[in-house]
Motif scaffolding. Structure first.
Motif, mmCIF file in Angstrom:
data_model
loop_
_atom_site.group_PDB
_atom_site.id
_atom_site.type_symbol
_atom_site.label_atom_id
_atom_site.label_comp_id
_atom_site.label_asym_id
_atom_site.label_seq_id
_atom_site.Cartn_x
_atom_site.Cartn_y
_atom_site.Cartn_z
ATOM 1 N N LEU A 27 0.827 -1.202 0.000
ATOM 2 C CA LEU A 27 0.000 0.000 0.000
ATOM 3 C C LEU A 27 0.867 1.260 0.000
ATOM 4 C CD1 LEU A 27 -2.876 1.089 0.088
ATOM 5 C CD2 LEU A 27 -2.743 1.031 2.576
ATOM 6 N N VAL A 28 1.907 1.263 0.808
ATOM 7 C CA VAL A 28 2.769 2.441 0.918
ATOM 8 C C VAL A 28 3.548 2.681 -0.378
ATOM 9 C CG1 VAL A 28 4.818 3.346 2.111
ATOM 10 C CG2 VAL A 28 2.964 2.333 3.423
ATOM 11 N N THR A 29 3.964 1.609 -1.049
ATOM 12 C CA THR A 29 4.769 1.764 -2.266
ATOM 13 C C THR A 29 3.917 1.785 -3.527
ATOM 14 O OG1 THR A 29 5.150 -0.623 -2.409
ATOM 15 C CG2 THR A 29 6.797 0.692 -1.227
ATOM 16 N N GLY A 30 2.615 1.602 -3.399
ATOM 17 C CA GLY A 30 1.744 1.586 -4.571
ATOM 18 C C GLY A 30 1.541 2.965 -5.154
ATOM 19 N N GLY A 31 1.136 2.980 -6.396
ATOM 20 C CA GLY A 31 0.842 4.245 -7.057
ATOM 21 C C GLY A 31 -0.568 4.707 -6.730
ATOM 22 N N ASP A 32 -0.933 5.861 -7.253
ATOM 23 C CA ASP A 32 -2.257 6.428 -7.005
ATOM 24 C C ASP A 32 -3.379 5.476 -7.403
ATOM 25 O OD1 ASP A 32 -1.227 8.739 -5.959
ATOM 26 O OD2 ASP A 32 -1.496 9.933 -7.776
ATOM 27 N N ALA A 33 -3.242 4.831 -8.566
ATOM 28 C CA ALA A 33 -4.293 3.921 -9.039
ATOM 29 C C ALA A 33 -4.473 2.746 -8.077
ATOM 30 C CB ALA A 33 -3.973 3.425 -10.444
ATOM 31 N N ASP A 34 -3.361 2.221 -7.555
ATOM 32 C CA ASP A 34 -3.438 1.099 -6.609
ATOM 33 C C ASP A 34 -4.149 1.509 -5.323
ATOM 34 O OD1 ASP A 34 -1.972 -0.580 -8.332
ATOM 35 O OD2 ASP A 34 -0.073 0.163 -7.521
ATOM 36 N N ILE A 35 -3.826 2.700 -4.842
ATOM 37 C CA ILE A 35 -4.430 3.184 -3.601
ATOM 38 C C ILE A 35 -5.919 3.444 -3.805
ATOM 39 C CG2 ILE A 35 -4.432 5.076 -1.933
ATOM 40 C CD1 ILE A 35 -1.371 5.203 -2.374
ATOM 41 N N ARG A 36 -6.271 4.062 -4.923
ATOM 42 C CA ARG A 36 -7.690 4.309 -5.216
ATOM 43 C C ARG A 36 -8.466 2.998 -5.315
ATOM 44 N NH1 ARG A 36 -8.482 9.633 -6.315
ATOM 45 N NH2 ARG A 36 -6.651 10.766 -7.013
ATOM 46 N N HIS A 37 -7.879 2.015 -5.968
ATOM 47 C CA HIS A 37 -8.529 0.706 -6.106
ATOM 48 C C HIS A 37 -8.739 0.052 -4.731
ATOM 49 C CE1 HIS A 37 -9.650 -3.117 -7.864
ATOM 50 N NE2 HIS A 37 -8.712 -3.706 -7.139
ATOM 51 N N ALA A 38 -7.715 0.112 -3.877
ATOM 52 C CA ALA A 38 -7.815 -0.491 -2.542
ATOM 53 C C ALA A 38 -8.901 0.183 -1.709
ATOM 54 C CB ALA A 38 -6.465 -0.416 -1.824
ATOM 55 N N THR A 39 -8.985 1.517 -1.784
ATOM 56 C CA THR A 39 -10.009 2.207 -0.995
ATOM 57 C C THR A 39 -11.408 1.917 -1.522
ATOM 58 O OG1 THR A 39 -9.759 4.238 -2.307
ATOM 59 C CG2 THR A 39 -8.455 4.065 -0.289
ATOM 60 N N GLU A 40 -11.545 1.783 -2.834
ATOM 61 C CA GLU A 40 -12.849 1.442 -3.403
ATOM 62 C C GLU A 40 -13.276 0.036 -2.985
ATOM 63 O OE1 GLU A 40 -12.458 2.057 -7.600
ATOM 64 O OE2 GLU A 40 -12.378 4.245 -7.381
ATOM 65 N N GLU A 41 -12.325 -0.909 -3.001
ATOM 66 C CA GLU A 41 -12.632 -2.285 -2.578
ATOM 67 C C GLU A 41 -13.088 -2.348 -1.129
ATOM 68 O OE1 GLU A 41 -9.286 -4.814 -3.236
ATOM 69 O OE2 GLU A 41 -10.048 -5.470 -5.189
ATOM 70 N N GLU A 42 -12.455 -1.540 -0.291
ATOM 71 C CA GLU A 42 -12.777 -1.550 1.142
ATOM 72 C C GLU A 42 -13.951 -0.636 1.478
ATOM 73 O OE1 GLU A 42 -11.485 -3.604 3.422
ATOM 74 O OE2 GLU A 42 -10.361 -4.506 1.774
ATOM 75 N N GLY A 43 -14.350 0.193 0.538
ATOM 76 C CA GLY A 43 -15.474 1.094 0.782
ATOM 77 C C GLY A 43 -15.156 2.215 1.755
ATOM 78 N N VAL A 44 -13.913 2.690 1.723
ATOM 79 C CA VAL A 44 -13.521 3.781 2.605
ATOM 80 C C VAL A 44 -13.275 5.041 1.782
ATOM 81 C CG1 VAL A 44 -12.532 2.295 4.384
ATOM 82 C CG2 VAL A 44 -11.089 3.128 2.546
ATOM 83 N N GLU A 45 -13.417 6.186 2.439
ATOM 84 C CA GLU A 45 -13.209 7.473 1.796
ATOM 85 C C GLU A 45 -11.716 7.749 1.657
ATOM 86 O OE1 GLU A 45 -13.810 12.180 2.915
ATOM 87 O OE2 GLU A 45 -14.911 10.668 4.035
ATOM 88 N N LEU A 46 -11.311 8.186 0.493
ATOM 89 C CA LEU A 46 -9.921 8.544 0.259
ATOM 90 C C LEU A 46 -9.751 10.033 0.537
ATOM 91 C CD1 LEU A 46 -7.103 7.762 -0.790
ATOM 92 C CD2 LEU A 46 -7.908 8.339 -3.087
ATOM 93 N N ARG A 47 -8.805 10.360 1.399
ATOM 94 C CA ARG A 47 -8.504 11.759 1.670
ATOM 95 C C ARG A 47 -7.019 11.885 1.972
ATOM 96 N NH1 ARG A 47 -11.028 12.644 7.698
ATOM 97 N NH2 ARG A 47 -11.025 10.450 8.152
ATOM 98 N N TYR A 48 -6.522 13.055 1.739
ATOM 99 C CA TYR A 48 -5.112 13.318 1.970
ATOM 100 C C TYR A 48 -4.961 14.108 3.257
ATOM 101 C CZ TYR A 48 -4.507 11.813 -2.820
ATOM 102 O OH TYR A 48 -4.501 11.081 -3.968
ATOM 103 N N VAL A 49 -4.029 13.663 4.094
ATOM 104 C CA VAL A 49 -3.747 14.337 5.350
ATOM 105 C C VAL A 49 -2.254 14.666 5.346
ATOM 106 C CG1 VAL A 49 -3.734 14.136 7.863
ATOM 107 C CG2 VAL A 49 -5.551 13.043 6.531
ATOM 108 N N TYR A 50 -1.934 15.889 5.657
ATOM 109 C CA TYR A 50 -0.548 16.330 5.684
ATOM 110 C C TYR A 50 -0.143 16.605 7.122
ATOM 111 C CZ TYR A 50 -1.422 16.957 0.744
ATOM 112 O OH TYR A 50 -1.762 16.742 -0.551
ATOM 113 N N TYR A 51 1.018 16.103 7.493
ATOM 114 C CA TYR A 51 1.534 16.315 8.836
ATOM 115 C C TYR A 51 2.788 17.169 8.754
ATOM 116 C CZ TYR A 51 -1.543 12.535 10.197
ATOM 117 O OH TYR A 51 -2.637 11.763 10.421
ATOM 118 N N LEU A 52 2.825 18.219 9.521
ATOM 119 C CA LEU A 52 4.018 19.039 9.635
ATOM 120 C C LEU A 52 4.676 18.701 10.957
ATOM 121 C CD1 LEU A 52 2.554 22.450 8.473
ATOM 122 C CD2 LEU A 52 3.768 20.754 7.111
#
Length: 69
Positions: A27-52
Motif C-alpha cells: 500500500l505504501v509503495t503503490g501508485g495512485d491507481a493502486d491506492i484508489r482501487h484499494a479504498t474502493e474495494e474496502e469502501g472507505v473514503e480517500l482523503r489526503y492528510v498532511y503532517y508538519l
C-alpha cells in the motif's frame, strides 16, 4: 501500550503479522491507481492528510565564544 502512545504522543501503534506488514508495504509503495482501487474495494473514503513536524529537541546552540589572544 497502544493507548498510551496515542494519548501521550498522538501516535497510532499497529501490531501486524507478516502478511499484514506485506500488505502495508504494498500500500505504501503503490501508485495512485493502486491506492484508489484499494479504498474502493474496502469502501472507505480517500482523503489526503498532511503532517508538519519539527524536532522535539531545541535547536543546537552555537559554540561558546573563545577568548581572543
Amino acid at each position: 501500550m497502544k493507548e498510551t502512545n496515542f494519548e501521550v504522543y498522538n501516535l497510532i501503534t499497529l501490531f501486524l503479522d507478516d502478511d499484514e506488514i506485506a500488505s502495508l508495504g504494498r500500500l505504501v509503495t503503490g501508485g495512485d491507481a493502486d491506492i484508489r482501487h484499494a479504498t474502493e474495494e474496502e469502501g472507505v473514503e480517500l482523503r489526503y492528510v498532511y503532517y508538519l513536524t519539527m524536532p522535539l529537541a531545541p535547536a543546537r546552540r552555537p559554540p561558546f565564544p573563545t577568548s581572543a589572544h
